[in-house]
Write a protein that holds these residues in place. Sequence first.
Motif, PDB file in Angstrom:
ATOM      1  N   GLY A 315       0.798  -1.225   0.000  1.00 40.35           N
ATOM      2  CA  GLY A 315       0.000   0.000   0.000  1.00 40.35           C
ATOM      3  C   GLY A 315       0.828   1.271   0.000  1.00 40.35           C
ATOM      4  N   GLY A 316       2.155   1.136   0.201  1.00 41.36           N
ATOM      5  CA  GLY A 316       3.022   2.311   0.130  1.00 41.36           C
ATOM      6  C   GLY A 316       3.356   2.952   1.457  1.00 41.36           C
ATOM      7  N   LEU A 317       3.036   2.291   2.574  1.00 39.43           N
ATOM      8  CA  LEU A 317       3.381   2.839   3.888  1.00 39.43           C
ATOM      9  C   LEU A 317       4.896   2.820   4.061  1.00 39.43           C
ATOM     10  N   LEU A 318       5.452   3.866   4.690  1.00 40.25           N
ATOM     11  CA  LEU A 318       6.903   3.982   4.827  1.00 40.25           C
ATOM     12  C   LEU A 318       7.309   4.138   6.287  1.00 40.25           C
ATOM     13  N   SER A 319       8.522   3.710   6.579  1.00 35.87           N
ATOM     14  CA  SER A 319       9.110   3.972   7.885  1.00 35.87           C
ATOM     15  C   SER A 319       9.164   5.487   8.084  1.00 35.87           C
ATOM     16  N   GLY A 320       8.741   5.944   9.257  1.00 34.38           N
ATOM     17  CA  GLY A 320       8.709   7.377   9.540  1.00 34.38           C
ATOM     18  C   GLY A 320       7.340   7.995   9.370  1.00 34.38           C
ATOM     19  N   ASP A 321       6.400   7.290   8.722  1.00 38.06           N
ATOM     20  CA  ASP A 321       5.027   7.776   8.647  1.00 38.06           C
ATOM     21  C   ASP A 321       4.409   7.781  10.046  1.00 38.06           C
ATOM     22  N   ILE A 322       3.514   8.712  10.281  1.00 38.24           N
ATOM     23  CA  ILE A 322       2.832   8.796  11.575  1.00 38.24           C
ATOM     24  C   ILE A 322       1.335   8.589  11.355  1.00 38.24           C
ATOM     25  N   ILE A 323       0.830   7.469  11.854  1.00 36.66           N
ATOM     26  CA  ILE A 323      -0.585   7.125  11.668  1.00 36.66           C
ATOM     27  C   ILE A 323      -1.422   7.877  12.701  1.00 36.66           C
ATOM     28  N   LYS A 324      -2.412   8.614  12.206  1.00 38.48           N
ATOM     29  CA  LYS A 324      -3.259   9.419  13.084  1.00 38.48           C
ATOM     30  C   LYS A 324      -4.624   8.785  13.333  1.00 38.48           C
ATOM     31  N   SER A 325      -5.120   8.012  12.366  1.00 36.09           N
ATOM     32  CA  SER A 325      -6.435   7.399  12.543  1.00 36.09           C
ATOM     33  C   SER A 325      -6.584   6.185  11.646  1.00 36.09           C
ATOM     34  N   VAL A 326      -7.515   5.306  12.033  1.00 37.69           N
ATOM     35  CA  VAL A 326      -7.877   4.123  11.253  1.00 37.69           C
ATOM     36  C   VAL A 326      -9.365   4.211  10.961  1.00 37.69           C
ATOM     37  N   ILE A 390      16.494  -1.573  12.081  1.00 43.40           N
ATOM     38  CA  ILE A 390      16.992  -1.644  10.711  1.00 43.40           C
ATOM     39  C   ILE A 390      15.853  -1.908   9.727  1.00 43.40           C
ATOM     40  N   GLN A 391      16.111  -1.634   8.462  1.00 39.63           N
ATOM     41  CA  GLN A 391      15.129  -1.902   7.415  1.00 39.63           C
ATOM     42  C   GLN A 391      15.851  -2.076   6.083  1.00 39.63           C
ATOM     43  N   GLU A 392      15.301  -2.953   5.258  1.00 38.61           N
ATOM     44  CA  GLU A 392      15.896  -3.128   3.929  1.00 38.61           C
ATOM     45  C   GLU A 392      15.776  -1.833   3.133  1.00 38.61           C
ATOM     46  N   LEU A 393      16.855  -1.473   2.474  1.00 36.71           N
ATOM     47  CA  LEU A 393      16.872  -0.245   1.689  1.00 36.71           C
ATOM     48  C   LEU A 393      15.905  -0.358   0.512  1.00 36.71           C
ATOM     49  N   SER A 394      15.101   0.675   0.335  1.00 34.01           N
ATOM     50  CA  SER A 394      14.155   0.742  -0.778  1.00 34.01           C
ATOM     51  C   SER A 394      14.316   2.107  -1.444  1.00 34.01           C
ATOM     52  N   PRO A 395      13.801   2.276  -2.660  1.00 30.54           N
ATOM     53  CA  PRO A 395      13.902   3.594  -3.321  1.00 30.54           C
ATOM     54  C   PRO A 395      13.276   4.715  -2.482  1.00 30.54           C
ATOM     55  N   LYS A 407      22.155   0.697  -3.982  1.00 28.37           N
ATOM     56  CA  LYS A 407      20.754   0.330  -4.173  1.00 28.37           C
ATOM     57  C   LYS A 407      20.298  -0.786  -3.238  1.00 28.37           C
ATOM     58  N   LYS A 408      21.272  -1.537  -2.681  1.00 28.57           N
ATOM     59  CA  LYS A 408      20.920  -2.640  -1.795  1.00 28.57           C
ATOM     60  C   LYS A 408      21.718  -2.550  -0.498  1.00 28.57           C
ATOM     61  N   GLY A 409      21.112  -3.048   0.564  1.00 32.41           N
ATOM     62  CA  GLY A 409      21.772  -3.026   1.863  1.00 32.41           C
ATOM     63  C   GLY A 409      20.750  -2.899   2.969  1.00 32.41           C
ATOM     64  N   ILE A 410      21.239  -2.790   4.193  1.00 35.47           N
ATOM     65  CA  ILE A 410      20.361  -2.643   5.349  1.00 35.47           C
ATOM     66  C   ILE A 410      20.529  -1.244   5.923  1.00 35.47           C
TER      67      ILE A 410
END
Length: 476
Positions: A315-326, A390-395, A407-410
């Motif tokens: 769905g495109g959610l990213l590390s660092g996003d802040i979820i405010k509501s569901v 940690i997280q897998e590197l993505s674009p 382009k690749k790494g942790i």
Amino acid sequence: MIVLSFLFLLSGLFFCISSSDRADSLTKNDKLTTAKSLGQAFVDVAKKVQPSVVNVTTEKTVTMKPWERYGEDFFKGSPFEDFFKGFGGPPREKGKEFRQKQRSGGSGVIVDKEGYVLTNLHVIEGADTIKVRLNDGREFPATLKGQDRRTDLAVLSIKAKDLPVATLGDSDKLEVGEWAIAIGSPFGLEHTVTVGVISAKGRSGLGTGTYEDFVQTDASINPGNSGGPLINIDGEVIGINAMIIQPGTGIGFAIPINMAKQILSDLIKHGKFVRPWLGISAQDLTPEMMEHFKVKEKDGVLVGQVYPETGAEKGGLLSGDIIKSVDDKSVKNVTELVKEIQKKKVGQKVKLNLIRDGKATTMEITLTAMPDKPEAAKEKETEEKLGARIQELSPQLAARYKITGVKKGILVVAVEDGSLADEIGLQEGDVILEINRKKIETVKDFEKAVKETDFEKGALFQLHRKGSSFYITYKK
């Protein structure tokens, strides 16, 4: 005339005093009546619920070493070592293991007239045999029908019909300060009733390893109460007693009955509960994080990591996003986010309102089934050992952290102060390319390399930082 006036005044004074005495007397009677009425309410609740509360006893075979019964090698190296060797039983060969029966017990509550009993998983886990004794003295062998480790709940089945069934209440309606009544078998003392109040709701951070949303009570809960019901003044089960801080402290915790109701049917029908899952690790916001992520309100949940092949990643959610509501229901913290997601079903789409790089946006995520042991749990062990998230590197992550050239790494998302990662010299935004000359491209590569590394002998890391790649060494 003066005499008459005096007599009238005297009679009026007597009347006032008499009225005052009667009022005081009436007040005392009212108080006594109220106390008796309240006491009778507790009696009525006990009579109503006790028939559905059961005693659970278990027996399992455990493997022990000769000294374990007294503490491992307690007397080893002392002048008493030879004297106490084999004490309490026949001498045993040094270091030879032996097997013995271990008995323990707890409580449970009948939730279905067909013979289903709700209890804690930790009460019966690993048991070879389970027995359930009813309030009327009848005893039945029990089988494990279903279990859920994440809530510490289990359902037992006994071959008995037309059983007394407890009424399940609504724990979402609980108010702090209302009456709470616990029934169970503390220290093996069956059908003990204790009374207190609801001390707090939504307790978490207790380190139980389960979904923590506990109801706190000061109704006396002790070993053996586990699995028994916590009840309101109407005789409805509002929680399953689960744990205490320490015996005698007056601080006990119960699993909200609504959490049990969500999974009860699946445990009976399928033996397990399949949870809907966003596919992220999450954490509460701190003032420091608020400043870093450019948000003014503390309410919200920070996405720490997005796991591969999940609804969150797709769905495109990213590390660092802040979820405010569901689905437009605001979430203030991780506990509230978990509660909202658990109300949904696998395959269901949810709308997330979130903040990304200081800007509000909306996203739709399809919930997937949470695996029995998600990668999150495995990665958490490695992260805890190292002290870094940690997280897998993505674009997307590369763009966020302004990473070019690889382009690749942790990617190192965060480093805990004073941790092993901190000592090594890792920094937020670093990309780990190699550990001990082995390429690191996936989380599995990283986990394997960390597991195999003896940091006391030394380790070699290749990192990419601010456009340059270089090596660092570390020896503990």
